[in-house]
Structure formats: structure tokens, C-alpha cells
Design a protein around this motif. Structure first.
Motif, mmCIF file in Angstrom:
data_model
loop_
_atom_site.group_PDB
_atom_site.id
_atom_site.type_symbol
_atom_site.label_atom_id
_atom_site.label_comp_id
_atom_site.label_asym_id
_atom_site.label_seq_id
_atom_site.Cartn_x
_atom_site.Cartn_y
_atom_site.Cartn_z
ATOM 1 N N ASN A 1 0.869 -1.156 0.000
ATOM 2 C CA ASN A 1 0.000 0.000 0.000
ATOM 3 C C ASN A 1 0.920 1.224 0.000
ATOM 4 O O ASN A 1 1.630 1.472 0.978
ATOM 5 C CB ASN A 1 -0.895 -0.020 1.240
ATOM 6 N N VAL A 2 0.914 1.971 -1.096
ATOM 7 C CA VAL A 2 1.839 3.094 -1.266
ATOM 8 C C VAL A 2 1.656 4.132 -0.169
ATOM 9 O O VAL A 2 2.633 4.655 0.388
ATOM 10 C CB VAL A 2 1.691 3.736 -2.661
ATOM 11 N N ALA A 3 0.419 4.432 0.175
ATOM 12 C CA ALA A 3 0.172 5.424 1.219
ATOM 13 C C ALA A 3 0.780 4.975 2.542
ATOM 14 O O ALA A 3 1.406 5.777 3.250
ATOM 15 C CB ALA A 3 -1.327 5.663 1.371
ATOM 16 N N ASP A 4 0.623 3.696 2.887
ATOM 17 C CA ASP A 4 1.224 3.191 4.126
ATOM 18 C C ASP A 4 2.744 3.298 4.098
ATOM 19 O O ASP A 4 3.369 3.614 5.113
ATOM 20 C CB ASP A 4 0.825 1.735 4.367
ATOM 21 N N LEU B 1 10.895 11.355 9.503
ATOM 22 C CA LEU B 1 10.536 12.743 9.773
ATOM 23 C C LEU B 1 9.951 12.900 11.183
ATOM 24 O O LEU B 1 9.601 13.993 11.584
ATOM 25 C CB LEU B 1 9.530 13.247 8.735
ATOM 26 N N ASN B 2 9.836 11.762 11.893
ATOM 27 C CA ASN B 2 9.276 11.747 13.237
ATOM 28 C C ASN B 2 7.901 12.415 13.268
ATOM 29 O O ASN B 2 7.611 13.248 14.116
ATOM 30 C CB ASN B 2 10.241 12.419 14.220
ATOM 31 N N PHE B 3 7.066 12.034 12.292
ATOM 32 C CA PHE B 3 5.767 12.692 12.138
ATOM 33 C C PHE B 3 4.672 11.673 11.820
ATOM 34 O O PHE B 3 4.838 10.829 10.945
ATOM 35 C CB PHE B 3 5.842 13.717 11.000
ATOM 36 N N ILE B 4 3.583 11.774 12.545
ATOM 37 C CA ILE B 4 2.380 10.998 12.263
ATOM 38 C C ILE B 4 1.262 12.012 12.067
ATOM 39 O O ILE B 4 0.959 12.792 12.971
ATOM 40 C CB ILE B 4 2.037 10.038 13.425
ATOM 41 N N PRO B 5 0.662 12.039 10.860
ATOM 42 C CA PRO B 5 -0.372 13.042 10.609
ATOM 43 C C PRO B 5 -1.617 12.797 11.462
ATOM 44 O O PRO B 5 -1.891 11.667 11.866
ATOM 45 C CB PRO B 5 -0.678 12.889 9.117
ATOM 46 N N PRO B 6 -2.375 13.857 11.720
ATOM 47 C CA PRO B 6 -3.580 13.710 12.537
ATOM 48 C C PRO B 6 -4.614 12.805 11.869
ATOM 49 O O PRO B 6 -4.715 12.750 10.645
ATOM 50 C CB PRO B 6 -4.117 15.138 12.670
ATOM 51 N N ASP B 7 -5.385 12.106 12.688
ATOM 52 C CA ASP B 7 -6.384 11.162 12.189
ATOM 53 C C ASP B 7 -7.563 11.842 11.498
ATOM 54 O O ASP B 7 -8.298 11.181 10.777
ATOM 55 C CB ASP B 7 -6.915 10.288 13.330
ATOM 56 N N ASP B 8 -7.751 13.125 11.731
ATOM 57 C CA ASP B 8 -8.926 13.791 11.152
ATOM 58 C C ASP B 8 -8.739 14.172 9.675
ATOM 59 O O ASP B 8 -9.583 14.851 9.102
ATOM 60 C CB ASP B 8 -9.304 15.022 11.981
ATOM 61 N N GLN B 9 -7.665 13.726 9.056
ATOM 62 C CA GLN B 9 -7.396 13.997 7.644
ATOM 63 C C GLN B 9 -7.697 12.757 6.807
ATOM 64 O O GLN B 9 -7.560 11.638 7.301
ATOM 65 C CB GLN B 9 -5.924 14.391 7.438
ATOM 66 N N THR B 10 -8.062 12.956 5.544
ATOM 67 C CA THR B 10 -8.216 11.820 4.641
ATOM 68 C C THR B 10 -6.831 11.236 4.373
ATOM 69 O O THR B 10 -5.806 11.896 4.603
ATOM 70 C CB THR B 10 -8.844 12.243 3.303
ATOM 71 N N SER C 1 -5.288 10.689 1.547
ATOM 72 C CA SER C 1 -4.521 11.467 0.568
ATOM 73 C C SER C 1 -3.995 12.761 1.181
ATOM 74 O O SER C 1 -2.890 13.193 0.865
ATOM 75 C CB SER C 1 -5.349 11.744 -0.691
ATOM 76 N N LYS C 2 -4.751 13.376 2.070
ATOM 77 C CA LYS C 2 -4.272 14.599 2.729
ATOM 78 C C LYS C 2 -3.147 14.288 3.712
ATOM 79 O O LYS C 2 -2.205 15.053 3.846
ATOM 80 C CB LYS C 2 -5.417 15.327 3.403
ATOM 81 N N LYS C 3 -3.244 13.138 4.395
ATOM 82 C CA LYS C 3 -2.164 12.736 5.300
ATOM 83 C C LYS C 3 -0.858 12.587 4.525
ATOM 84 O O LYS C 3 0.197 13.058 4.957
ATOM 85 C CB LYS C 3 -2.498 11.408 5.984
ATOM 86 N N VAL C 4 -0.952 11.927 3.367
ATOM 87 C CA VAL C 4 0.238 11.732 2.535
ATOM 88 C C VAL C 4 0.781 13.076 2.065
ATOM 89 O O VAL C 4 1.984 13.328 2.119
ATOM 90 C CB VAL C 4 -0.093 10.807 1.344
ATOM 91 N N GLU C 5 -0.109 13.951 1.637
ATOM 92 C CA GLU C 5 0.334 15.255 1.144
ATOM 93 C C GLU C 5 0.991 16.082 2.247
ATOM 94 O O GLU C 5 1.995 16.765 2.014
ATOM 95 C CB GLU C 5 -0.838 16.019 0.531
ATOM 96 N N VAL C 6 0.455 16.013 3.444
ATOM 97 C CA VAL C 6 1.071 16.719 4.570
ATOM 98 C C VAL C 6 2.478 16.186 4.821
ATOM 99 O O VAL C 6 3.413 16.946 5.078
ATOM 100 C CB VAL C 6 0.190 16.612 5.840
ATOM 101 N N CYS C 7 2.653 14.864 4.701
ATOM 102 C CA CYS C 7 3.986 14.270 4.894
ATOM 103 C C CYS C 7 4.967 14.796 3.855
ATOM 104 O O CYS C 7 6.095 15.175 4.185
ATOM 105 C CB CYS C 7 3.909 12.751 4.826
#
Length: 176
Positions: free
Chosen positions: A105-108, A118-127, A129-135
Motif C-alpha cells: 500500500n503506497v500510502a502506508d 521525519l518523526n511525524f504521524i499526521p492527525p487522524d482527522d485527515q483523509t 490522501s491529505k495525510k500523505v500530502e502533509v507528509c
């Protein structure tokens, strides 16, 4: 999603996504993720490595393919040897990210990269695709220098099209 601001608040990077503000700690170590072991007896492809390097100087996205598209002729090894040599030469001071695509799974894979490097986990309230884009945006803001991403073993463009990083002139992409 559009990054509206990249305000640096001390050691934090602030990314505004619509009406949401996401804060992340600035990573201190340049990412270098290469998930394969190189062939120590790799020889005879210096011209191909030079051509790949020259093409990446001119473009931000580049696909490595063979004439027939046959598996097993060395596309992955060529990309791997390029990434390792480029790292030794300091060509991508913003870091290198290698993502295995086939059967994954590319997103995973991207979220794992962000968590590990990057020591970063995006917030759960994002879709997703938005989580990936934020990364991707965090990586670009934290390391504005040249960066390289290798998407290895892509069987079809549809596998990756929704997860490619937003345009960043300093981000080079190799697709095998």
C-alpha cells in the motif's frame, strides 16, 4: 490541499490545511531510506548512471524503463546504485526516500517513511490522501534542498498517481 504557510515557530513547522493548522517538530536528521542491498559486483552501467543523473538535473520526474519493459534487466539495481552513489556524493542533501510499490500500500509506505524519518504521524482527522500530502509538504519544508524519491517496481501508474508529492522543484522522482 495547499500549503498556505510554512511559518517556523522555533523548532516547529506549521502547515495550514484549509482551516486546520498542523504543527510538526522539525526533523533533525536528513532522511536516507534505501530498503535494498546493492549488488557489490555491479559494473558496466556507468553510461546509464551518467545519463540518469543528467536527466534528473533537467527534470523533476523521471521514469526508468526498458525498451520492452521486461522484468529482471536491472531497472531496480540501476536506481539503487544511483541512489547510493548520489548519497555518497552529497547530491541530495534533503534526503533520499525509497518506496517499494509492488504488493504494498503506497500510502502506508509513505506514512511509514514520515514516521520513521521525519518523526511525524499526521492527525487522524485527515483523509488518507491529505495525510500523505502533509507528509510530503513537511519533508519539503524541513529540508528545502534537493531530495530524491524512488518508487520501485511500479506495475501501473494508477498505483502511485494519487500519492505522488506536490510539485517541488527540489524533489526528483525516479519510477521503476
Amino acid at each position: 490541499m495547499q500549503v498556505i504557510s510554512d511559518i517556523l515557530a522555533g523548532r516547529d513547522i506549521i502547515i495550514t490545511v484549509g482551516s486546520n493548522t498542523i504543527s510538526a517538530s522539525r526533523p533533525e536528521i536528513r532522511p536516507f531510506q534505501v530498503k535494498r542491498t546493492p549488488n557489490l559486483f555491479f559494473t558496466g552501467r556507468e553510461d546509464a548512471l551518467t545519463e540518469l543523473d543528467n536527466q534528473l538535473k533537467d527534470r523533476t520526474r523521471l521514469a526508468i524503463t526498458s525498451v520492452q519493459g521486461m522484468g529482471g534487466i536491472g531497472k531496480t539495481e540501476l536506481a539503487l546504485q544511483y541512489a547510493i552513489a548520489a548519497n555518497k556524493q552529497g547530491k541530495y542533501p534533503g534526503g533520499i526516500c525509497w518506496l517499494d510499490v509492488r504488493g504494498k500500500n503506497v500510502a502506508d509506505e509513505i506514512l511509514d517513511f514520515a514516521s520513521s524519518y521525519l518523526n511525524f504521524i499526521p492527525p487522524d482527522d485527515q483523509t488518507l490522501s491529505k495525510k500523505v500530502e502533509v507528509c510530503w509538504n513537511l519533508w519539503s519544508l524541513a529540508f528545502p534542498e534537493d531530495k530524491l524519491i524512488v518508487l520501485d517496481d511500479v506495475a501501473a501508474y494508477d498505483q502511485i498517481k494519487d500519492f505522488l508529492p506536490p510539485y517541488d522543484a527540489n524533489l526528483k522522482v525516479i519510477i521503476t
